[in-house]
Design an enzyme around this catalytic site. Structure first.
Site, short mmCIF file in Angstrom:
data_model
loop_
_atom_site.label_atom_id
_atom_site.label_comp_id
_atom_site.label_asym_id
_atom_site.label_seq_id
_atom_site.Cartn_x
_atom_site.Cartn_y
_atom_site.Cartn_z
CB SER A 184 4.45 -48.58 -43.51
OG SER A 184 5.54 -49.55 -43.28
CG HIS A 212 3.18 -44.89 -45.25
ND1 HIS A 212 2.12 -45.32 -45.89
CD2 HIS A 212 4.22 -45.66 -45.24
CE1 HIS A 212 2.51 -46.65 -46.50
NE2 HIS A 212 3.76 -46.81 -46.07
CE LYS A 243 4.96 -45.89 -49.58
NZ LYS A 243 6.34 -46.49 -48.80
#
Ligand SMILES: *Cc1c(COP(=O)(O)O)cnc(C)c1O
Length: 396
Positions: A184, A212, A243
């Site tokens: 990240s 991610h 996310k």
């Protein structure tokens, strides 16, 4: 409040402030959109994890509203007692279909997936081998186990092999290799094409945290495991809805047996209330959208390529990133902070990432590209980044 405690807490806060480590989050006064209202100002949003813009997408909102009408505002219980609705099971089926696994287990968050599943999988006498830059929730999960810990250098398959050999020589009951899919802070990617075969060679199990990578990597956003074509060879493919998928909830895509085991053994699954129906229905809708249409993911990558290319042309250092996470390296902590403040004044919202999130002297502004940014939005951001970058002598 106890006076001693009050004074101690105050002193701790002052110490944090003196080190520039105090969080004072700015407030979002509406949806997370390309142009968001933040602390009374309209700004271009470059620091959300809402990669595909799904958090404010029409179908997700409609599904959430319908679920509230049909199922109510809350679930009423923990999953094992009376909090498993048909919606929760439908979502788990959707995750498994999307991730091409036998089944999946939905946790409250990615954080609780890691802090619940990792201790459930590791006993005394086992060994865990972890990338040095893995996410804090993995680190906390590992701390809750009695397993022996080994750390390998970031993305270094050679060192992983050395550690695997060392681990095997100790004759443990089980070895678990854990890595983030996409990291990240730097936006670089774990070389699963090397890690997975190595783990197989040494009869170790694999656990990939793709928080991610979901909605970003792989075919139609199916993640880093899909990207490296090692589907079916990773034991625990962990992810989150908070996310790219735009809602909330962690999960582990795995076999039916693994799911049954994890739900019986994860304290963070057994002992916490289950998701409200609105979140679950919106999450199902997010996967449905992505399964039927890869335009969101394609647009995200088009935007990413354009944004990175323009920043490179302006001689900004964007580090090792190969994903929409775009660090603009300033190295100096003060400069990263100043750049963020100046950009906010200019109408661009991007946050500095400094120690302890990254090593000292590796400060950067972290910009997250989104699919729903238009070319005008990107050009606006680049114009402002260039202006502030020159002003602060980050580029010439
Ligand atoms: C954000 C993140 C998590 C936590 O996920 P949540 O669902 O937001 O709790 C876990 N691992 C990684 C790598 C992350 O980036």
């Amino acid at each position: 409040m106890n006076e001693q405690l009050q004074n101690d807490l105050k002193a701790e806060l002052e110490a944090l402030e003196a080190q520039n480590l105090l969080w004072n989050p700015k407030t979002l006064e509406g949806p997370s959109s390309p142009r968001s209202m933040v602390a009374g100002k309209e700004v271009l949003m470059l620091c959300s994890n809402n990669y595909l813009g799904l958090s404010n997408q029409r179908l997700l909102k409609k599904s959430a509203i319908e679920a509230v009408r049909k199922y109510g505002a809350g679930s009423g219980s923990v999953r094992p007692i009376a909090g498993t609705m048909d919606l929760h099971l439908k979502l788990e089926e959707s995750i498994a279909r999307f991730k091409h696994t036998e089944d999946a287990l939905y946790y409250n968050t990615g954080f609780t997936a890691n802090s619940g599943a990792i201790p459930a999988l590791l006993r005394e006498g086992d060994i865990v081998i972890s990338d040095e830059l893995n996410h804090g929730s993995i680190i906390d999960g590992v701390r809750l186990t009695k397993a022996e810990r080994m750390i390998f250098k970031h993305r270094d398959a050679g060192e992983l092999e050395t550690k695997l050999k060392e681990a095997r020589a100790k004759n443990p009951k089980r070895i678990l290799v854990i890595t983030d899919g996409v990291f990240s802070m730097d936006g670089d990617v774990a070389p699963l094409d090397k890690i997975v075969p190595l783990a197989e060679q040494y009869n170790a199990c694999t656990y990939v945290d793709d928080a991610h990578g979901d909605g970003v990597m792989g075919e139609g956003g199916r993640g880093t495991v899909n990207h490296f074509k090692v589907e079916g060879r990773v034991d625990m493919d962990m992810g989150t809805f908070s996310k790219g998928f735009g809602t909330m909830g962690g999960f582990i895509a795995c076999t039916k047996i693994a799911k049954k085991y994890l739900l019986n053994k994860s304290r963070t699954w057994l002992l916490t209330g289950s998701h409200p129906p609105a979140v679950v229905a919106a999450s199902i809708a997010a996967l449905e959208l992505l399964e039927n249409n890869d335009k969101f993911v394609k647009k995200l990558w088009r935007n990413t390529k354009y944004f990175k290319k323009r920043l490179k042309e302006l001689n900004f250092d964007t580090g090792e990133s190969t994903t929409p996470i775009t660090p603009v390296m300033t190295y100096d902590e003060g400069k990263a902070r100043r750049m963020s403040e100046r950009l906010f004044e200019e109408g661009v919202y991007a946050l500095p990432i400094v120690f302890p999130m990254v090593a000292k002297g590796k400060a950067r502004l972290r910009m997250m590209v989104r699919a729903d940014l238009s070319k005008e939005d990107l050009d606006f951001a680049i114009e402002k980044i260039e202006k502030v970058g020159k002003e602060l002598e980050i580029v010439k």
